[in-house]
Design a protein around this motif. Structure first.
Motif, PDB file in Angstrom:
ATOM      1  N   ARG A  57     -14.642 -16.340 -14.121  1.00 34.31           N
ATOM      2  CA  ARG A  57     -15.242 -17.030 -15.014  1.00 34.31           C
ATOM      3  C   ARG A  57     -13.651 -17.611 -15.892  1.00 34.31           C
ATOM      4  N   GLY A  58     -12.464 -17.557 -15.493  1.00 33.49           N
ATOM      5  CA  GLY A  58     -11.219 -17.547 -16.107  1.00 33.49           C
ATOM      6  C   GLY A  58     -11.040 -16.929 -17.798  1.00 33.49           C
ATOM      7  N   ARG A  59     -11.709 -15.816 -17.952  1.00 31.18           N
ATOM      8  CA  ARG A  59     -12.363 -14.771 -18.629  1.00 31.18           C
ATOM      9  C   ARG A  59     -11.021 -13.720 -18.888  1.00 31.18           C
ATOM     10  N   SER A  60      -9.950 -13.173 -19.276  1.00 27.60           N
ATOM     11  CA  SER A  60      -8.944 -12.091 -19.290  1.00 27.60           C
ATOM     12  C   SER A  60     -10.050 -11.055 -19.028  1.00 27.60           C
ATOM     13  N   VAL A  61      -9.365  -9.969 -18.272  1.00 25.84           N
ATOM     14  CA  VAL A  61      -9.565  -8.469 -17.784  1.00 25.84           C
ATOM     15  C   VAL A  61      -9.157  -8.025 -18.573  1.00 25.84           C
ATOM     16  N   PRO A  62      -9.649  -6.643 -19.262  1.00 25.56           N
ATOM     17  CA  PRO A  62      -8.636  -6.117 -20.106  1.00 25.56           C
ATOM     18  C   PRO A  62      -7.369  -5.065 -18.511  1.00 25.56           C
ATOM     19  N   ARG A  63      -6.961  -4.163 -19.336  1.00 26.36           N
ATOM     20  CA  ARG A  63      -5.220  -3.802 -19.238  1.00 26.36           C
ATOM     21  C   ARG A  63      -6.336  -2.702 -18.049  1.00 26.36           C
ATOM     22  N   GLY A  64      -5.746  -2.175 -17.146  1.00 28.05           N
ATOM     23  CA  GLY A  64      -6.236  -1.028 -16.455  1.00 28.05           C
ATOM     24  C   GLY A  64      -5.438  -1.167 -15.346  1.00 28.05           C
ATOM     25  N   VAL A  65      -6.380  -0.304 -14.199  1.00 26.40           N
ATOM     26  CA  VAL A  65      -5.908  -0.819 -12.462  1.00 26.40           C
ATOM     27  C   VAL A  65      -7.133  -1.488 -12.504  1.00 26.40           C
ATOM     28  N   TYR A  66      -6.386  -2.468 -11.421  1.00 29.31           N
ATOM     29  CA  TYR A  66      -7.485  -2.696 -10.266  1.00 29.31           C
ATOM     30  C   TYR A  66      -6.766  -2.792  -8.788  1.00 29.31           C
ATOM     31  N   PHE A  67      -8.071  -2.892  -8.385  1.00 28.60           N
ATOM     32  CA  PHE A  67      -7.105  -2.801  -6.800  1.00 28.60           C
ATOM     33  C   PHE A  67      -6.954  -4.478  -5.951  1.00 28.60           C
ATOM     34  N   LEU A  68      -6.125  -4.483  -5.173  1.00 29.28           N
ATOM     35  CA  LEU A  68      -5.923  -5.659  -4.321  1.00 29.28           C
ATOM     36  C   LEU A  68      -6.353  -5.855  -3.173  1.00 29.28           C
ATOM     37  N   ARG A  69      -7.643  -6.323  -2.656  1.00 29.09           N
ATOM     38  CA  ARG A  69      -7.692  -6.079  -0.846  1.00 29.09           C
ATOM     39  C   ARG A  69      -7.583  -7.459  -0.324  1.00 29.09           C
ATOM     40  N   PHE A  70      -7.026  -7.140   1.153  1.00 26.81           N
ATOM     41  CA  PHE A  70      -6.581  -7.928   1.567  1.00 26.81           C
ATOM     42  C   PHE A  70      -7.195  -7.679   3.410  1.00 26.81           C
ATOM     43  N   ALA A  71      -7.425  -9.049   3.580  1.00 26.62           N
ATOM     44  CA  ALA A  71      -8.785  -8.521   4.717  1.00 26.62           C
ATOM     45  C   ALA A  71      -8.463  -9.728   5.751  1.00 26.62           C
ATOM     46  N   THR A  72      -8.320  -9.362   7.074  1.00 25.79           N
ATOM     47  CA  THR A  72      -7.568 -10.824   8.392  1.00 25.79           C
ATOM     48  C   THR A  72      -8.656  -9.585   9.902  1.00 25.79           C
ATOM     49  N   PRO A  73      -8.543 -11.082  10.096  1.00 26.24           N
ATOM     50  CA  PRO A  73      -9.666 -10.506  11.661  1.00 26.24           C
ATOM     51  C   PRO A  73      -8.410  -9.447  12.412  1.00 26.24           C
ATOM     52  N   ASP A  74      -7.652  -9.006  11.927  1.00 32.28           N
ATOM     53  CA  ASP A  74      -6.018  -8.202  12.644  1.00 32.28           C
ATOM     54  C   ASP A  74      -6.448  -6.606  11.374  1.00 32.28           C
ATOM     55  N   CYS A  75      -6.756  -6.601  10.300  1.00 34.33           N
ATOM     56  CA  CYS A  75      -6.003  -5.401   9.251  1.00 34.33           C
ATOM     57  C   CYS A  75      -7.129  -5.660   7.778  1.00 34.33           C
ATOM     58  N   THR A  76      -6.908  -4.351   7.373  1.00 31.28           N
ATOM     59  CA  THR A  76      -7.540  -4.533   5.928  1.00 31.28           C
ATOM     60  C   THR A  76      -6.842  -4.141   5.659  1.00 31.28           C
ATOM     61  N   THR A  77      -5.814  -4.122   4.146  1.00 33.02           N
ATOM     62  CA  THR A  77      -5.468  -3.306   2.943  1.00 33.02           C
ATOM     63  C   THR A  77      -5.705  -3.228   1.766  1.00 33.02           C
ATOM     64  N   GLN A  78      -5.202  -2.301   1.165  1.00 32.73           N
ATOM     65  CA  GLN A  78      -5.189  -2.254  -0.466  1.00 32.73           C
ATOM     66  C   GLN A  78      -4.712  -1.499  -1.528  1.00 32.73           C
ATOM     67  N   ARG A  79      -4.273  -2.481  -2.216  1.00 35.82           N
ATOM     68  CA  ARG A  79      -3.418  -2.044  -2.768  1.00 35.82           C
ATOM     69  C   ARG A  79      -3.409  -2.337  -4.806  1.00 35.82           C
ATOM     70  N   LYS A  80      -2.788  -1.442  -4.931  1.00 31.70           N
ATOM     71  CA  LYS A  80      -3.181  -0.992  -6.763  1.00 31.70           C
ATOM     72  C   LYS A  80      -2.825  -2.097  -7.888  1.00 31.70           C
ATOM     73  N   LEU A  81      -3.281  -2.794  -8.486  1.00 31.36           N
ATOM     74  CA  LEU A  81      -2.385  -3.361  -9.403  1.00 31.36           C
ATOM     75  C   LEU A  81      -2.443  -2.508 -10.806  1.00 31.36           C
ATOM     76  N   ILE A  82      -1.390  -2.731 -11.320  1.00 29.55           N
ATOM     77  CA  ILE A  82      -1.758  -2.237 -12.716  1.00 29.55           C
ATOM     78  C   ILE A  82      -1.388  -3.294 -14.189  1.00 29.55           C
ATOM     79  N   LEU A  83      -2.104  -3.582 -14.362  1.00 29.25           N
ATOM     80  CA  LEU A  83      -2.127  -4.565 -15.404  1.00 29.25           C
ATOM     81  C   LEU A  83      -2.170  -3.890 -17.524  1.00 29.25           C
ATOM     82  N   ALA A  84      -0.657  -4.516 -17.966  1.00 25.65           N
ATOM     83  CA  ALA A  84      -0.598  -3.403 -18.929  1.00 25.65           C
ATOM     84  C   ALA A  84      -0.436  -4.844 -19.896  1.00 25.65           C
ATOM     85  N   ARG A  85      -1.673  -5.597 -20.739  1.00 27.14           N
ATOM     86  CA  ARG A  85      -1.544  -6.505 -21.172  1.00 27.14           C
ATOM     87  C   ARG A  85      -0.548  -6.073 -23.216  1.00 27.14           C
TER      88      ARG A  85
END
Length: 85
Positions: A57-85
């Motif tokens: 919705r375009g609202r800022s999310v709180p600081r903290g740990v988030y996870f990025l999930r990338f998926a294609t027909p060949d693979c799925t990976t996940q990475r940690k993102l740290i938002l430090a506002r």
């Protein structure tokens, strides 16, 4: 992912070896989807997508740990993102 940790925005770079359905989504620590950044058929090649720390919705999310999930027909990976506002 650079920068990580980030405070305003981070760039997410990825490369596809072949064309196919690509999905790139951000999840909170509880596993809830915060935002989908990419959900489409994409051609082979290099891509960069930015995430500015906002939800669907375009609202800022709180600081903290988030996870990025990338998926294609060949693979799925996940990475940690740290938002430090």
């Amino acid at each position: 992912v650079a920068p990580n940790p980030f405070s305003r925005s981070t760039g997410i770079r990825y490369q596809l070896a072949r064309a196919g359905r690509t999905r790139l989504s951000v999840y909170d620590a509880a596993g809830r989807e915060v935002r989908t950044l990419v959900n489409s058929e994409q051609n082979r090649g290099a891509y960069t997508v930015a995430w500015n720390g906002t939800d669907v919705r375009g609202r800022s999310v709180p600081r903290g740990v988030y996870f990025l999930r990338f998926a294609t027909p060949d693979c799925t990976t996940q990475r940690k993102l740290i938002l430090a506002r």
